[in-house]
Motif scaffolding. Structure first.
Motif, PDB file in Angstrom:
ATOM      1  N   THR A  33      81.067  -2.238  -9.159  1.00 50.22           N
ATOM      2  CA  THR A  33      81.359  -1.104  -8.284  1.00 50.22           C
ATOM      3  C   THR A  33      81.521  -1.547  -6.837  1.00 50.22           C
ATOM      4  O   THR A  33      81.076  -2.634  -6.454  1.00 50.22           O
ATOM      5  CB  THR A  33      80.220  -0.069  -8.340  1.00 50.22           C
ATOM      6  OG1 THR A  33      79.042  -0.656  -7.768  1.00 50.22           O
ATOM      7  CG2 THR A  33      79.954   0.387  -9.755  1.00 50.22           C
ATOM      8  N   PRO A  34      82.108  -0.719  -6.007  1.00 51.03           N
ATOM      9  CA  PRO A  34      81.999  -0.911  -4.565  1.00 51.03           C
ATOM     10  C   PRO A  34      80.536  -0.733  -4.143  1.00 51.03           C
ATOM     11  O   PRO A  34      79.698  -0.252  -4.917  1.00 51.03           O
ATOM     12  CB  PRO A  34      82.877   0.199  -3.983  1.00 51.03           C
ATOM     13  CG  PRO A  34      83.727   0.664  -5.099  1.00 51.03           C
ATOM     14  CD  PRO A  34      82.951   0.444  -6.343  1.00 51.03           C
ATOM     15  N   GLN A  35      80.249  -1.094  -2.890  1.00 52.01           N
ATOM     16  CA  GLN A  35      78.897  -0.903  -2.371  1.00 52.01           C
ATOM     17  C   GLN A  35      78.582   0.587  -2.250  1.00 52.01           C
ATOM     18  O   GLN A  35      79.403   1.367  -1.775  1.00 52.01           O
ATOM     19  CB  GLN A  35      78.752  -1.571  -1.004  1.00 52.01           C
ATOM     20  CG  GLN A  35      77.318  -1.562  -0.484  1.00 52.01           C
ATOM     21  CD  GLN A  35      77.211  -2.076   0.930  1.00 52.01           C
ATOM     22  OE1 GLN A  35      77.662  -1.433   1.871  1.00 52.01           O
ATOM     23  NE2 GLN A  35      76.645  -3.268   1.096  1.00 52.01           N
ATOM     24  N   ILE A  36      77.389   0.962  -2.695  1.00 50.16           N
ATOM     25  CA  ILE A  36      76.919   2.342  -2.636  1.00 50.16           C
ATOM     26  C   ILE A  36      75.653   2.392  -1.791  1.00 50.16           C
ATOM     27  O   ILE A  36      74.727   1.610  -1.999  1.00 50.16           O
ATOM     28  CB  ILE A  36      76.635   2.896  -4.044  1.00 50.16           C
ATOM     29  CG1 ILE A  36      77.896   2.826  -4.909  1.00 50.16           C
ATOM     30  CG2 ILE A  36      76.107   4.321  -3.973  1.00 50.16           C
ATOM     31  CD1 ILE A  36      77.668   3.156  -6.368  1.00 50.16           C
ATOM     32  N   ASP A  37      75.606   3.312  -0.842  1.00 50.39           N
ATOM     33  CA  ASP A  37      74.438   3.471   0.024  1.00 50.39           C
ATOM     34  C   ASP A  37      73.398   4.327  -0.685  1.00 50.39           C
ATOM     35  O   ASP A  37      73.616   5.509  -0.949  1.00 50.39           O
ATOM     36  CB  ASP A  37      74.857   4.129   1.341  1.00 50.39           C
ATOM     37  CG  ASP A  37      73.723   4.208   2.355  1.00 50.39           C
ATOM     38  OD1 ASP A  37      72.569   3.916   1.997  1.00 50.39           O
ATOM     39  OD2 ASP A  37      73.991   4.557   3.521  1.00 50.39           O
ATOM     40  N   ARG A  38      72.247   3.740  -1.013  1.00 49.48           N
ATOM     41  CA  ARG A  38      71.152   4.450  -1.654  1.00 49.48           C
ATOM     42  C   ARG A  38      70.052   4.818  -0.653  1.00 49.48           C
ATOM     43  O   ARG A  38      68.910   5.013  -1.038  1.00 49.48           O
ATOM     44  CB  ARG A  38      70.577   3.618  -2.802  1.00 49.48           C
ATOM     45  CG  ARG A  38      71.526   3.377  -3.957  1.00 49.48           C
ATOM     46  CD  ARG A  38      72.061   4.660  -4.536  1.00 49.48           C
ATOM     47  NE  ARG A  38      72.725   4.484  -5.832  1.00 49.48           N
ATOM     48  CZ  ARG A  38      73.498   5.389  -6.394  1.00 49.48           C
ATOM     49  NH1 ARG A  38      73.723   6.550  -5.769  1.00 49.48           N
ATOM     50  NH2 ARG A  38      74.053   5.180  -7.570  1.00 49.48           N
TER      51      ARG A  38
ATOM     52  N   PHE B  79      68.336   1.077   0.306  1.00 42.57           N
ATOM     53  CA  PHE B  79      68.978  -0.207   0.025  1.00 42.57           C
ATOM     54  C   PHE B  79      70.432   0.092  -0.302  1.00 42.57           C
ATOM     55  O   PHE B  79      70.815   1.255  -0.499  1.00 42.57           O
ATOM     56  CB  PHE B  79      68.292  -0.950  -1.139  1.00 42.57           C
ATOM     57  CG  PHE B  79      67.973  -0.080  -2.324  1.00 42.57           C
ATOM     58  CD1 PHE B  79      68.905   0.161  -3.322  1.00 42.57           C
ATOM     59  CD2 PHE B  79      66.727   0.523  -2.436  1.00 42.57           C
ATOM     60  CE1 PHE B  79      68.616   0.979  -4.399  1.00 42.57           C
ATOM     61  CE2 PHE B  79      66.417   1.343  -3.516  1.00 42.57           C
ATOM     62  CZ  PHE B  79      67.357   1.566  -4.498  1.00 42.57           C
ATOM     63  N   HIS B  80      71.255  -0.940  -0.330  1.00 42.58           N
ATOM     64  CA  HIS B  80      72.660  -0.805  -0.699  1.00 42.58           C
ATOM     65  C   HIS B  80      72.856  -1.437  -2.066  1.00 42.58           C
ATOM     66  O   HIS B  80      72.265  -2.480  -2.354  1.00 42.58           O
ATOM     67  CB  HIS B  80      73.552  -1.473   0.352  1.00 42.58           C
ATOM     68  CG  HIS B  80      73.347  -0.903   1.721  1.00 42.58           C
ATOM     69  ND1 HIS B  80      73.474  -1.655   2.868  1.00 42.58           N
ATOM     70  CD2 HIS B  80      72.997   0.340   2.136  1.00 42.58           C
ATOM     71  CE1 HIS B  80      73.234  -0.894   3.921  1.00 42.58           C
ATOM     72  NE2 HIS B  80      72.936   0.316   3.497  1.00 42.58           N
ATOM     73  N   SER B  81      73.679  -0.832  -2.886  1.00 38.60           N
ATOM     74  CA  SER B  81      73.736  -1.198  -4.302  1.00 38.60           C
ATOM     75  C   SER B  81      75.141  -1.506  -4.781  1.00 38.60           C
ATOM     76  O   SER B  81      76.120  -0.914  -4.319  1.00 38.60           O
ATOM     77  CB  SER B  81      73.166  -0.060  -5.161  1.00 38.60           C
ATOM     78  OG  SER B  81      71.816   0.180  -4.873  1.00 38.60           O
ATOM     79  N   LEU B  82      75.201  -2.419  -5.737  1.00 43.43           N
ATOM     80  CA  LEU B  82      76.366  -2.686  -6.555  1.00 43.43           C
ATOM     81  C   LEU B  82      75.912  -2.609  -8.009  1.00 43.43           C
ATOM     82  O   LEU B  82      74.777  -2.980  -8.317  1.00 43.43           O
ATOM     83  CB  LEU B  82      76.927  -4.097  -6.307  1.00 43.43           C
ATOM     84  CG  LEU B  82      77.251  -4.533  -4.884  1.00 43.43           C
ATOM     85  CD1 LEU B  82      77.546  -6.030  -4.867  1.00 43.43           C
ATOM     86  CD2 LEU B  82      78.453  -3.751  -4.368  1.00 43.43           C
TER      87      LEU B  82
END
Length: 311
Positions: free
Chosen positions: A247-252, A255-258
């Motif tokens: 995936t693209p980077q997702i802001d959680r 933390f930031h997630s892939l």
């Protein structure tokens, strides 16, 4: 190329009843509720984060407690066990405590020179306590009933159940900084060489493993830790270059997630250390109030009406 992974960041599982889940992990296991928020994709469901004082990477077990979802079943293509490191000499304390709280336990088993003490959470999630053969110097969260001499220190390892070894082993070794260090029968141990704790993945190879049902009492995904966004995006390029979809980077928020699914079917996440769990509440107050993702703040009243009230 350098490997940027620093062991496990967190593991996410599914529960049935929010209150029961909260009581078990905070009152029986003595973990800290580090963050009380909601599922990004289903804001009518909590997302609980349990860990040590600060919510350090490698200590965080998170849950989606979907009320009434029903019992799941562990199976192939899933993380099927989580082992917590505990201090030497705490084994009898935990045996007695589990007996007092009617926790279902199994017989101790030896793996790779370490004794594992298996138990189940109220939804049937497979957990174990283990005294690592290499001393774990992390400090656990303490409560009036669980002192520093007994408190869990964070993850020791997790087990993946797979039908084939090599495709997943290649992802661990070629992309995520792990090295195969041991084998016992159909169990293979991999260690991340960049850090000394929460750095072990076991692969249990079982060609006849049954199909998983990913509901209560099972793990949803495991997350690997990287220091920051730069390391994360460099790793994303490596994963894409290996032919895997990510995936693209997702802001959680914390933390930031892939996310990507490795060839054996387990959902893997790459999560950053930044910005951390104290970004929206002070360290002393972590987990004490409901924090909502920014897109849901305007709907707080209606969200709070549907979430179970924790006592």
């Amino acid at each position: 190329m350098n490997n940027n992974v620093l062991g496990l960041h967190h593991i996410t599982a599914i529960a049935n009843l929010a209150q029961r889940n909260y009581d078990f992990y905070t009152k029986v296991l003595g973990l800290r509720m580090v963050k009380k928020t909601v599922n990004f994709d289903d804001p009518g469901t909590y997302h609980f984060y349990y860990g040590d004082e600060k919510g350090n990477a490698g200590t965080i077990l998170t849950f989606f407690p979907w009320e009434g979802i029903g019992k799941g079943r562990t199976g192939v293509g899933m993380a099927t066990e989580i082992a917590y490191a505990v201090p030497a000499g705490s084994e009898e304390f935990w045996k007695e405590r589990f007996g007092q709280h009617n926790v279902l336990t199994g017989e101790a088993v030896e793996r790779f020179g370490e004794i594992y003490y298996p138990f189940l959470d109220p939804d049937g999630l497979n957990l174990s306590l283990v005294v690592p053969k290499n001393e774990d110097n992390r400090s656990g969260w303490t409560t009036p009933e669980v002192t520093g001499e007994q408190a869990t220190k964070g993850f020791h390892n997790t087990t993946l159940t797979l039908r084939d070894l090599d495709p997943t082993a290649n992802v661990l070794t070629e992309l995520l900084g792990y090295k195969q260090v041991a084998q016992e029968g159909n169990r293979y141990r991999f260690e991340n060489q960049n850090i000394g704790t929460a750095n072990i993945i076991d692969i249990l190879v079982d060609p006849n493993a049954g199909r998983a049902v990913n509901t209560a009492g099972t793990n949803h995904h495991i997350a690997f830790r990287v220091k920051d966004d730069a390391d994360q995006m460099a790793l994303r390029e490596k994963i894409m270059s290996a032919g895997l979809q990510i995936t693209p980077q997702i802001d959680r928020d914390y933390f930031h997630s892939l996310y990507f699914r490795e060839p054996g079917g387990v959902l893997f996440e790459i999560a950053t250390e930044n910005p951390g769990f104290d970004v929206d509440e002070p360290l002393t107050a972590l987990g004490t109030s409901l924090k909502l993702p920014k897109q849901y703040e305007g709907h707080r009243d209606e969200i709070e009406k549907v979430l179970p009230v924790l006592k």
